[in-house]
Design an enzyme around this catalytic site. Structure first.
Site, PDB file in Angstrom:
ATOM      1  N   GLN A 297      27.523 -36.799  11.919  1.00  0.00           N
ATOM      2  CA  GLN A 297      28.947 -37.310  12.130  1.00  0.00           C
ATOM      3  C   GLN A 297      29.037 -38.301  13.011  1.00  0.00           C
ATOM      4  O   GLN A 297      29.955 -39.150  12.972  1.00  0.00           O
ATOM      5  CB  GLN A 297      29.982 -36.040  12.541  1.00  0.00           C
ATOM      6  CG  GLN A 297      29.768 -35.030  11.349  1.00  0.00           C
ATOM      7  CD  GLN A 297      30.657 -33.546  11.657  1.00  0.00           C
ATOM      8  OE1 GLN A 297      31.005 -33.509  12.899  1.00  0.00           O
ATOM      9  NE2 GLN A 297      31.162 -32.897  10.779  1.00  0.00           N
TER      10      GLN A 297
ATOM     11  N   ASP B 108      31.298 -26.560   6.513  1.00  0.00           N
ATOM     12  CA  ASP B 108      30.067 -26.526   7.697  1.00  0.00           C
ATOM     13  C   ASP B 108      30.613 -27.855   8.608  1.00  0.00           C
ATOM     14  O   ASP B 108      30.195 -27.743   9.844  1.00  0.00           O
ATOM     15  CB  ASP B 108      28.942 -26.500   7.387  1.00  0.00           C
ATOM     16  CG  ASP B 108      28.351 -24.803   7.118  1.00  0.00           C
ATOM     17  OD1 ASP B 108      29.102 -24.082   7.490  1.00  0.00           O
ATOM     18  OD2 ASP B 108      27.135 -24.658   6.483  1.00  0.00           O
ATOM     19  N   GLY B 109      30.734 -28.844   7.884  1.00  0.00           N
ATOM     20  CA  GLY B 109      31.064 -29.938   8.628  1.00  0.00           C
ATOM     21  C   GLY B 109      32.338 -29.990   9.699  1.00  0.00           C
ATOM     22  O   GLY B 109      32.019 -30.455  10.763  1.00  0.00           O
TER      23      GLY B 109
ATOM     24  N   ARG C  15       4.815 -42.443  12.572  1.00  0.00           N
ATOM     25  CA  ARG C  15       5.225 -43.641  11.684  1.00  0.00           C
ATOM     26  C   ARG C  15       5.820 -42.806  10.520  1.00  0.00           C
ATOM     27  O   ARG C  15       5.098 -42.039   9.892  1.00  0.00           O
ATOM     28  CB  ARG C  15       4.096 -44.367  11.064  1.00  0.00           C
ATOM     29  CG  ARG C  15       3.599 -45.302  12.154  1.00  0.00           C
ATOM     30  CD  ARG C  15       2.419 -46.374  11.473  1.00  0.00           C
ATOM     31  NE  ARG C  15       3.344 -47.334  10.778  1.00  0.00           N
ATOM     32  CZ  ARG C  15       2.672 -47.834   9.856  1.00  0.00           C
ATOM     33  NH1 ARG C  15       1.271 -47.942   9.589  1.00  0.00           N
ATOM     34  NH2 ARG C  15       3.489 -49.005   9.148  1.00  0.00           N
TER      35      ARG C  15
ATOM     36  N   ASP D  69       9.941 -42.239   8.129  1.00  0.00           N
ATOM     37  CA  ASP D  69      11.346 -42.566   7.887  1.00  0.00           C
ATOM     38  C   ASP D  69      12.331 -42.421   8.903  1.00  0.00           C
ATOM     39  O   ASP D  69      13.348 -42.697   8.959  1.00  0.00           O
ATOM     40  CB  ASP D  69      11.713 -42.033   6.249  1.00  0.00           C
ATOM     41  CG  ASP D  69      11.028 -42.861   5.473  1.00  0.00           C
ATOM     42  OD1 ASP D  69      10.329 -43.855   5.496  1.00  0.00           O
ATOM     43  OD2 ASP D  69      11.443 -42.526   4.223  1.00  0.00           O
TER      44      ASP D  69
ATOM     45  N   ASN E  39      23.902 -28.875  15.398  1.00  0.00           N
ATOM     46  CA  ASN E  39      22.792 -28.714  14.388  1.00  0.00           C
ATOM     47  C   ASN E  39      21.555 -29.634  14.743  1.00  0.00           C
ATOM     48  O   ASN E  39      20.568 -29.137  14.797  1.00  0.00           O
ATOM     49  CB  ASN E  39      23.432 -29.228  13.192  1.00  0.00           C
ATOM     50  CG  ASN E  39      23.886 -28.178  11.900  1.00  0.00           C
ATOM     51  OD1 ASN E  39      23.784 -27.160  12.389  1.00  0.00           O
ATOM     52  ND2 ASN E  39      23.916 -28.556  10.674  1.00  0.00           N
ATOM     53  N   ASP E  40      21.760 -31.136  14.822  1.00  0.00           N
ATOM     54  CA  ASP E  40      20.763 -31.682  14.873  1.00  0.00           C
ATOM     55  C   ASP E  40      21.008 -33.366  15.512  1.00  0.00           C
ATOM     56  O   ASP E  40      22.280 -33.599  15.428  1.00  0.00           O
ATOM     57  CB  ASP E  40      19.863 -31.956  13.671  1.00  0.00           C
ATOM     58  CG  ASP E  40      20.662 -32.003  12.294  1.00  0.00           C
ATOM     59  OD1 ASP E  40      21.464 -32.912  12.655  1.00  0.00           O
ATOM     60  OD2 ASP E  40      20.433 -31.702  11.356  1.00  0.00           O
TER      61      ASP E  40
ATOM     62  N   LYS F 286      12.797 -48.615   5.553  1.00  0.00           N
ATOM     63  CA  LYS F 286      13.148 -47.493   6.329  1.00  0.00           C
ATOM     64  C   LYS F 286      12.207 -46.969   7.468  1.00  0.00           C
ATOM     65  O   LYS F 286      12.133 -46.100   8.057  1.00  0.00           O
ATOM     66  CB  LYS F 286      13.463 -46.173   5.443  1.00  0.00           C
ATOM     67  CG  LYS F 286      14.734 -46.186   4.603  1.00  0.00           C
ATOM     68  CD  LYS F 286      14.966 -45.104   3.879  1.00  0.00           C
ATOM     69  CE  LYS F 286      16.276 -45.204   3.061  1.00  0.00           C
ATOM     70  NZ  LYS F 286      17.451 -45.532   3.931  1.00  0.00           N
TER      71      LYS F 286
END
Length: 284
Positions: free
Chosen positions: A235, A60-61, A162, A164, A134-135, A145
Site C-alpha cells: 500500500q 484484508d487490505g 540476484r 526479481d 504483513n511485509d 526486473k
C-alpha cells in the site's frame, strides 16, 4: 468505551449498510462513532487519536491500513471481513454484532500481532520510516526486473542476492505474498521474520526464518533494473536509488486484534488455504 473509529472500504458494496447498522448499535449503547471512508489509495488519515476501538469494515487490505494507523496509538482493531479471502479479517458479517457485544462486555480476547519497522536510508540519512503488519517488499518495477541486493543480518553478510526482489514478512504476512513465493507459514505468536527471494537467479537462494530480535540491512546495488521500489503492505511505496539501504527490525508497537485467536488461525489455514488438503479430515 466512548468513541469508535469505523474504517469503511468504499469498494465493498454492502459496507455502507453494515456500517449504518454498527453506528446504530453503538449509538444505542451511548458510544460515539466516526466513519473514515477508505478508498484503497490513501496513506495517512488525518484523524483524532482519542478512539477506544477501530472497526475495520472491508477486506484484508482495509485491516492492514487500519492496523498501521492503530498500532502506534494503542487502539485495538475489530476486523470484519467483507473481502473475498479475509485471512486476517476473521469476523464474518453475520457474526459482527455478537462478537462486538462480547468485546464490549469484556468477553472477547484481544491478541497481539507484531509489526516490522522499515527505515529507508539515503546517503547515511533516514528519509522515511514505515511500519508493516504483513511485509516489506523490495523489487524491480520496470520491464527489466532483475536486481542485485547486498543483504546482511546483525552485521553478518548473506552475500549478494540476484532476484526479481525479496520479501521480508512478519508471521502475519507469512501467509500472503511470501507463501505464494514459496516461503514457510509461521504461527502468529512466533517472533521471527521470513526472508523470501522472488524468482532468484540462483536455485540455492531459499527462504530463511530469522529472529525478529535482530536487524536486517538490504543495500541496493547496481543492476539492469532501474525502477526499484520498496512496498509496505502493498500500500505504501517508495522509489529507491543505488546505494540506498533498507533497515528492517521489529517495531516496538504491536497491534491488538479481535477474532485472531490461534484457533481461528489454524481454522483459516484449513478453510482458506486448503492446509492438510481438507477442512474436515476423516480418520480411519
Amino acid at each position: 468505551m466512548k468513541k469508535v473509529l469505523i474504517v469503511l472500504s468504499i469498494e465493498k458494496p454492502n459496507a455502507k449498510k453494515i456500517c449504518k447498522e454498527i453506528e446504530a448499535f453503538l449509538s444505542a449503547k451511548g458510544i460515539d462513532s466516526f466513519v473514515y471512508k477508505y478508498d484503497g489509495i490513501s496513506h495517512s488519515p488525518e484523524l483524532n487519536e482519542d478512539y477506544d476501538l477501530a472497526i475495520s469494515l472491508g477486506g484484508d487490505g482495509t485491516v492492514l491500513f487500519t492496523a498501521r494507523y492503530s498500532a502506534p496509538r494503542h487502539i485495538p482493531v475489530f476486523p470484519i471481513n467483507l473481502g473475498r479471502f479475509g485471512f486476517i479479517a476473521n469476523i464474518e458479517p453475520k457474526e459482527w454484532e455478537g462478537e462486538l457485544l462480547h468485546l464490549l462486555n469484556g468477553k472477547q480476547a484481544l491478541h497481539k500481532r507484531m509489526l516490522l519497522s522499515a527505515s529507508i536510508n539515503r546517503k547515511n540519512k533516514e528519509i522515511v520510516k514505515y511500519e508493516a503488519l504483513n511485509d516489506a517488499v523490495v523489487s524491480g518495477s520496470g520491464i527489466a526486473k532483475l536486481i542485485n541486493l547486498d543483504i546482511s543480518f546483525n552485521g553478518i553478510s548473506f552475500g549478494v542476492f540476484r532476484a526479481d526482489g525479496v520479501i521480508v514478512s512478519t508471521p502475519t504476512g507469512s501467509t500472503a505474498y511470501s507463501a505464494a513465493s514459496g516461503g514457510p507459514i509461521l504461527d502468529p505468536d512466533v517472533s521471527a521474520f521470513v526472508l523470501t527471494p522472488i524468482s532468484p537467479f540462483s536455485l540455492s537462494n531459499r527462504p530463511l526464518v530469522l529472529p525478529s530480535s535482530g536487524q536486517m540491512k538490504i543495500k541496493i546495488l547496481p543492476a539492469r533494473a532501474k525502477d526499484i521500489i520498496v512496498s509496505i503492505d502493498g500500500q505504501e511505496m517508495v522509489s529507491l536509488q543505488e546505494d540506498d539501504e533498507i533497515i528492517i527490525s521489529e517495531s516496538p508497537n504491536k497491534v491488538k486484534m479481535a477474532g485472531c485467536s490461534p484457533d481461528n488461525f489454524y481454522k483459516a489455514l484449513r478453510s482458506k488455504l486448503g492446509w492438510s488438503g481438507s477442512s474436515s479430515p476423516k480418520l480411519n
